[in-house]
Design a protein around this motif. Structure first.
Motif, PDB file in Angstrom:
ATOM      1  N   ILE A  99       0.833  -1.203   0.000  1.00 52.16           N
ATOM      2  CA  ILE A  99       0.000   0.000   0.000  1.00 52.16           C
ATOM      3  C   ILE A  99       0.867   1.252   0.000  1.00 52.16           C
ATOM      4  N   ARG A 100       1.931   1.247   0.786  1.00 54.10           N
ATOM      5  CA  ARG A 100       2.845   2.392   0.845  1.00 54.10           C
ATOM      6  C   ARG A 100       3.505   2.624  -0.519  1.00 54.10           C
ATOM      7  N   ASP A 101       3.930   1.528  -1.169  1.00 52.39           N
ATOM      8  CA  ASP A 101       4.556   1.648  -2.480  1.00 52.39           C
ATOM      9  C   ASP A 101       3.588   2.216  -3.513  1.00 52.39           C
ATOM     10  N   LEU A 102       2.362   1.720  -3.507  1.00 51.77           N
ATOM     11  CA  LEU A 102       1.366   2.224  -4.469  1.00 51.77           C
ATOM     12  C   LEU A 102       1.034   3.682  -4.218  1.00 51.77           C
ATOM     13  N   SER A 103       0.914   4.072  -2.957  1.00 52.52           N
ATOM     14  CA  SER A 103       0.605   5.476  -2.669  1.00 52.52           C
ATOM     15  C   SER A 103       1.767   6.380  -3.085  1.00 52.52           C
ATOM     16  N   GLN A 104       3.016   5.893  -2.960  1.00 47.36           N
ATOM     17  CA  GLN A 104       4.160   6.680  -3.426  1.00 47.36           C
ATOM     18  C   GLN A 104       4.141   6.817  -4.943  1.00 47.36           C
ATOM     19  N   GLN A 105       3.778   5.735  -5.629  1.00 41.34           N
ATOM     20  CA  GLN A 105       3.686   5.805  -7.091  1.00 41.34           C
ATOM     21  C   GLN A 105       2.624   6.803  -7.510  1.00 41.34           C
ATOM     22  N   ILE A 106       1.516   6.816  -6.805  1.00 39.36           N
ATOM     23  CA  ILE A 106       0.440   7.752  -7.148  1.00 39.36           C
ATOM     24  C   ILE A 106       0.881   9.180  -6.881  1.00 39.36           C
ATOM     25  N   ASN A 107       1.535   9.404  -5.751  1.00 40.15           N
ATOM     26  CA  ASN A 107       1.969  10.760  -5.402  1.00 40.15           C
ATOM     27  C   ASN A 107       3.055  11.273  -6.326  1.00 40.15           C
ATOM     28  N   THR A 108       3.873  10.388  -6.892  1.00 43.07           N
ATOM     29  CA  THR A 108       4.946  10.837  -7.783  1.00 43.07           C
ATOM     30  C   THR A 108       4.505  10.902  -9.243  1.00 43.07           C
ATOM     31  N   SER A 109       3.262  10.505  -9.529  1.00 44.63           N
ATOM     32  CA  SER A 109       2.808  10.566 -10.923  1.00 44.63           C
ATOM     33  C   SER A 109       2.659  12.021 -11.347  1.00 44.63           C
ATOM     34  N   PRO A 110       2.832  12.312 -12.640  1.00 42.25           N
ATOM     35  CA  PRO A 110       2.743  13.690 -13.110  1.00 42.25           C
ATOM     36  C   PRO A 110       1.371  14.297 -12.866  1.00 42.25           C
ATOM     37  N   THR A 111       0.353  13.499 -12.882  1.00 45.64           N
ATOM     38  CA  THR A 111      -0.999  14.016 -12.677  1.00 45.64           C
ATOM     39  C   THR A 111      -1.167  14.497 -11.253  1.00 45.64           C
ATOM     40  N   ALA A 112      -0.640  13.757 -10.279  1.00 52.89           N
ATOM     41  CA  ALA A 112      -0.782  14.137  -8.883  1.00 52.89           C
ATOM     42  C   ALA A 112       0.021  15.384  -8.565  1.00 52.89           C
ATOM     43  N   GLN A 113       1.073  15.669  -9.335  1.00 51.88           N
ATOM     44  CA  GLN A 113       1.904  16.846  -9.081  1.00 51.88           C
ATOM     45  C   GLN A 113       1.383  18.083  -9.792  1.00 51.88           C
ATOM     46  N   SER A 114       0.414  17.941 -10.659  1.00 49.19           N
ATOM     47  CA  SER A 114      -0.063  19.103 -11.411  1.00 49.19           C
ATOM     48  C   SER A 114      -0.899  20.019 -10.520  1.00 49.19           C
ATOM     49  N   GLN A 115      -1.002  21.246 -10.938  1.00 46.21           N
ATOM     50  CA  GLN A 115      -1.757  22.252 -10.198  1.00 46.21           C
ATOM     51  C   GLN A 115      -3.253  21.936 -10.284  1.00 46.21           C
ATOM     52  N   THR A 116      -3.680  21.382 -11.402  1.00 43.60           N
ATOM     53  CA  THR A 116      -5.089  21.049 -11.592  1.00 43.60           C
ATOM     54  C   THR A 116      -5.531  19.963 -10.609  1.00 43.60           C
ATOM     55  N   TYR A 117      -4.619  19.054 -10.274  1.00 40.48           N
ATOM     56  CA  TYR A 117      -4.961  17.991  -9.331  1.00 40.48           C
ATOM     57  C   TYR A 117      -5.319  18.583  -7.974  1.00 40.48           C
ATOM     58  N   GLY A 118      -4.540  19.516  -7.494  1.00 45.28           N
ATOM     59  CA  GLY A 118      -4.829  20.176  -6.211  1.00 45.28           C
ATOM     60  C   GLY A 118      -6.149  20.916  -6.254  1.00 45.28           C
ATOM     61  N   GLN A 119      -6.408  21.581  -7.385  1.00 43.82           N
ATOM     62  CA  GLN A 119      -7.683  22.295  -7.527  1.00 43.82           C
ATOM     63  C   GLN A 119      -8.859  21.305  -7.527  1.00 43.82           C
ATOM     64  N   ALA A 120      -8.666  20.154  -8.179  1.00 38.96           N
ATOM     65  CA  ALA A 120      -9.735  19.157  -8.225  1.00 38.96           C
ATOM     66  C   ALA A 120     -10.003  18.585  -6.838  1.00 38.96           C
ATOM     67  N   VAL A 121      -8.948  18.369  -6.062  1.00 39.09           N
ATOM     68  CA  VAL A 121      -9.129  17.866  -4.699  1.00 39.09           C
ATOM     69  C   VAL A 121      -9.881  18.886  -3.868  1.00 39.09           C
TER      70      VAL A 121
END
Length: 164
Positions: A99-121
């Motif tokens: 679970i930790r590995d998958l969450s790190q992969q998700i957090n390091t993906s380009p989509t999660a780092q974009s500004q739009t992702y934060g706005q969507a959250v």
């Protein structure tokens, strides 16, 4: 009420001194049923000794064996799947690590780092807060929902562009 008086029905008198009699309709019905049962038994006897019934018994046996083989195959497959799932019994520590590995992969993906992702959250949280505030009146949150939908559409376009 008056219609029953206009019909003449035969009266039957039952007593100790009167012999019991059966109507002709009842007698005919009983005779027909007895002959029909006898004919059915005779047909069953002749059918069981005919060549067609021997063939049908043979095909029935073939079908039964095929069904038995198929059931055996399905049961073996289920047993194999159960054994594989038992082999996969992972410990809690292993699962937490995955679970930790998958969450790190998700957090390091380009989509999660974009500004739009934060706005969507943030928009998602605003929709949830609006729905809690307007309990029973979900239609009052249409602005927040439309903003969230547009941000998700933008995220989808960014993801598709990044994957090509």
């Amino acid at each position: 009420m008056g219609a029953s008086n206009s019909k003449q029905e035969s009266a039957y008198v039952y007593g100790n001194d009167v012999p019991i009699g059966f109507t002709m309709g009842l007698k005919e019905k009983l005779i027909k049923e007895a002959t029909a049962q006898k004919e059915a038994k005779d047909k069953a006897r002749t059918a069981s000794s005919s060549p067609e019934s021997v063939c049908s018994r043979g095909t029935a046996e073939e079908i039964e064996t095929a069904v038995a083989k198929e059931l055996e195959r399905i049961l073996k497959k289920q047993q194999h799947d159960q054994l594989r799932s038992k082999d996969r019994q992972a410990s809690t520590a292993e699962l937490l690590g995955e679970i930790r590995d998958l969450s790190q992969q998700i957090n390091t993906s380009p989509t999660a780092q974009s500004q739009t992702y934060g706005q969507a959250v943030n928009a998602r949280n605003q929709v949830a807060a609006c729905l809690r505030k307007n309990e029973g009146k979900a239609l009052d949150c249409w602005k927040e929902v439309s903003e969230f939908k547009s941000l998700v559409a933008t995220l989808e376009r960014e993801f598709v562009a990044a994957s090509h």
